[in-house]
Design a protein around this motif. Structure first.
Motif, PDB file in Angstrom:
ATOM      1  N   MET A  98       0.793  -1.228   0.000  1.00  0.00           N
ATOM      2  CA  MET A  98       0.000   0.000   0.000  1.00  0.00           C
ATOM      3  C   MET A  98       0.829   1.283   0.000  1.00  0.00           C
ATOM      4  N   PRO A  99       1.818   1.434   0.878  1.00  0.00           N
ATOM      5  CA  PRO A  99       2.586   2.691   0.852  1.00  0.00           C
ATOM      6  C   PRO A  99       3.260   2.944  -0.493  1.00  0.00           C
ATOM      7  N   VAL A 100       3.764   1.878  -1.135  1.00  0.00           N
ATOM      8  CA  VAL A 100       4.397   2.035  -2.443  1.00  0.00           C
ATOM      9  C   VAL A 100       3.363   2.451  -3.484  1.00  0.00           C
ATOM     10  N   ILE A 101       2.208   1.790  -3.444  1.00  0.00           N
ATOM     11  CA  ILE A 101       1.141   2.109  -4.396  1.00  0.00           C
ATOM     12  C   ILE A 101       0.678   3.543  -4.230  1.00  0.00           C
ATOM     13  N   TRP A 102       0.510   3.984  -2.995  1.00  0.00           N
ATOM     14  CA  TRP A 102       0.082   5.361  -2.765  1.00  0.00           C
ATOM     15  C   TRP A 102       1.063   6.349  -3.375  1.00  0.00           C
ATOM     16  N   LEU A 103       2.363   6.106  -3.145  1.00  0.00           N
ATOM     17  CA  LEU A 103       3.382   7.009  -3.674  1.00  0.00           C
ATOM     18  C   LEU A 103       3.356   7.034  -5.199  1.00  0.00           C
ATOM     19  N   VAL A 104       3.288   5.848  -5.809  1.00  0.00           N
ATOM     20  CA  VAL A 104       3.271   5.775  -7.275  1.00  0.00           C
ATOM     21  C   VAL A 104       2.007   6.439  -7.828  1.00  0.00           C
ATOM     22  N   ALA A 105       0.855   6.162  -7.220  1.00  0.00           N
ATOM     23  CA  ALA A 105      -0.399   6.750  -7.694  1.00  0.00           C
ATOM     24  C   ALA A 105      -0.353   8.275  -7.612  1.00  0.00           C
ATOM     25  N   ASN A 161      -4.157  -5.371  -1.162  1.00  0.00           N
ATOM     26  CA  ASN A 161      -2.778  -5.102  -0.782  1.00  0.00           C
ATOM     27  C   ASN A 161      -2.666  -4.861   0.720  1.00  0.00           C
ATOM     28  N   GLY A 162      -1.489  -5.113   1.252  1.00  0.00           N
ATOM     29  CA  GLY A 162      -1.290  -5.029   2.690  1.00  0.00           C
ATOM     30  C   GLY A 162      -0.693  -3.709   3.133  1.00  0.00           C
ATOM     31  N   PHE A 163      -0.861  -3.423   4.405  1.00  0.00           N
ATOM     32  CA  PHE A 163      -0.269  -2.244   5.035  1.00  0.00           C
ATOM     33  C   PHE A 163       0.416  -2.702   6.318  1.00  0.00           C
ATOM     34  N   PRO A 164       1.641  -2.236   6.601  1.00  0.00           N
ATOM     35  CA  PRO A 164       2.359  -2.708   7.779  1.00  0.00           C
ATOM     36  C   PRO A 164       1.563  -2.521   9.072  1.00  0.00           C
ATOM     37  N   GLY A 165       1.417  -3.607   9.812  1.00  0.00           N
ATOM     38  CA  GLY A 165       0.756  -3.553  11.114  1.00  0.00           C
ATOM     39  C   GLY A 165      -0.744  -3.692  11.091  1.00  0.00           C
ATOM     40  N   LEU A 166      -1.353  -3.763   9.887  1.00  0.00           N
ATOM     41  CA  LEU A 166      -2.808  -3.855   9.776  1.00  0.00           C
ATOM     42  C   LEU A 166      -3.199  -5.036   8.907  1.00  0.00           C
TER      43      LEU A 166
END
Length: 327
Positions: A98-105, A161-166
């Motif tokens: 998720m964090p990578v996808i957010w940045l790319v999007a 997609n996953g998110f760290p800790g969730l």
């Protein structure tokens, strides 16, 4: 406390209370509806930066929504590895994408907004509206003719997609992520409206010739606003694709661009929580009236007509009056 601030706090309380009630009562579908509303509110908040602050009437904002969605879909597609016997993804559950996808999007949508803005802002008024619509149709038909990623049928993403800790497969946790992003963007929008850039952009919307006389470039100001707007809307598209685990060319459609604009108009153009109110009301009407009749858009049209004629400040303006926006 102003009436608009009271409205904002009430809306925020509902965004927290309704999913919490649904979680306690086991109404998982209500949480999914709330997540859909929050994501649409995020997309509309992105448009509100361009429309409410910059006066840019865009009928092609679904371009950025779709780009964010396809950025998510393509990255997830290539991150999944399939076994030939089961045809089921075996790596993505442990992949925190998720964090990578957010940045790319965000970056890809911002770049698209920059390139589109460089061309579209050479025009004004109805010509700007039509050129943004044209870009939307171009991306729509390109997605249809892109068989590598589903073409007209779209593309499914089998596991969220996953998110760290969730655990993002738990609806309330995914809702919390989407709500957190909405609150961050609303906070940013409020600060932006009060910043020197926001004040200059507002002046460029109202009197561009006067802005030029003090040495500022109104086109450049609007271009920056469009880039920020596109980045936020692209983030919403990525979240929407993750919610549905599916992307399709309809994410680029002019109908979706129109719906995003309707969210802003119903809630209140230039109002901080206007897009939130508009998106939540739209999703609620779609759910409640859609189960009664397939022509529920008629009632949405009546509401929109009433607001345009008698409530120019949208739902927020009707409640709070014509006070300062972004309170």
């Amino acid at each position: 406390m102003s009436r608009e601030r009271a409205f904002n706090l009430a809306a925020l309380a509902l965004l927290v209370a309704v999913p919490a009630w649904a979680q306690l009562t086991g109404e998982t579908f209500t949480i999914t509806l709330a997540t859909r509303a929050v994501i649409f509110a995020l997309a509309a908040t992105g448009l509100n930066i361009a429309l409410g602050l910059g006066g840019l009437v865009s009928l092609g904002h679904a371009v950025f929504f779709g780009i964010g969605g396809y950025a998510m879909g393509i990255l997830a597609f290539h991150a999944q590895s399939y076994t030939p016997l089961t045809d089921w993804p075996v790596t993505i559950p442990g992949t925190k994408l998720m964090p990578v996808i957010w940045l790319v999007a965000i970056l890809v949508s911002a770049l698209a907004a920059l390139l589109i803005g460089l061309l579209a802002l050479r025009t004004t008024g109805v010509y700007f509206i039509m050129i943004t619509l044209a870009f939307g149709q171009m991306f729509y038909y390109f997605a249809i003719s892109w068989p590598a990623y589903g073409g007209e049928d779209g593309m499914a993403i089998y596991v969220r997609n996953g998110f760290p800790g969730l655990n993002t497969l738990i609806p309330i946790q995914f809702y919390g992520l989407c709500l957190a992003w909405l609150l961050v963007v609303l906070w940013f929008n409020a600060r932006l409206a009060r910043s020197r850039f926001g004040l200059a952009l507002n002046a460029a919307r109202q009197a561009p010739q006067r802005v030029e006389t003090v040495g500022l470039d109104p086109v450049r100001l609007k271009l920056v606003a469009l880039v920020i707007s596109g980045a936020v809307t692209g983030l919403a598209g990525a979240l929407f694709a993750d919610l549905n685990r599916f992307v399709s060319p309809t994410m680029f459609s002019w109908q979706l661009s129109g719906e995003i604009m309707v969210f802003v108009i119903i809630g209140g153009v230039g109002r901080l929580f206007g897009p939130v109110a508009g998106a939540c009301l739209f999703v609620a009407l779609e759910h409640l009236l859609g189960g009664i009749t397939a022509y529920w858009h008629v009632w949405l049209g009546v509401l929109l007509l009433f607001i345009v004629l008698f409530g120019r400040g949208g739902l927020v303006g009707i409640f709070a009056g014509r006070g300062a926006v972004h309170d």
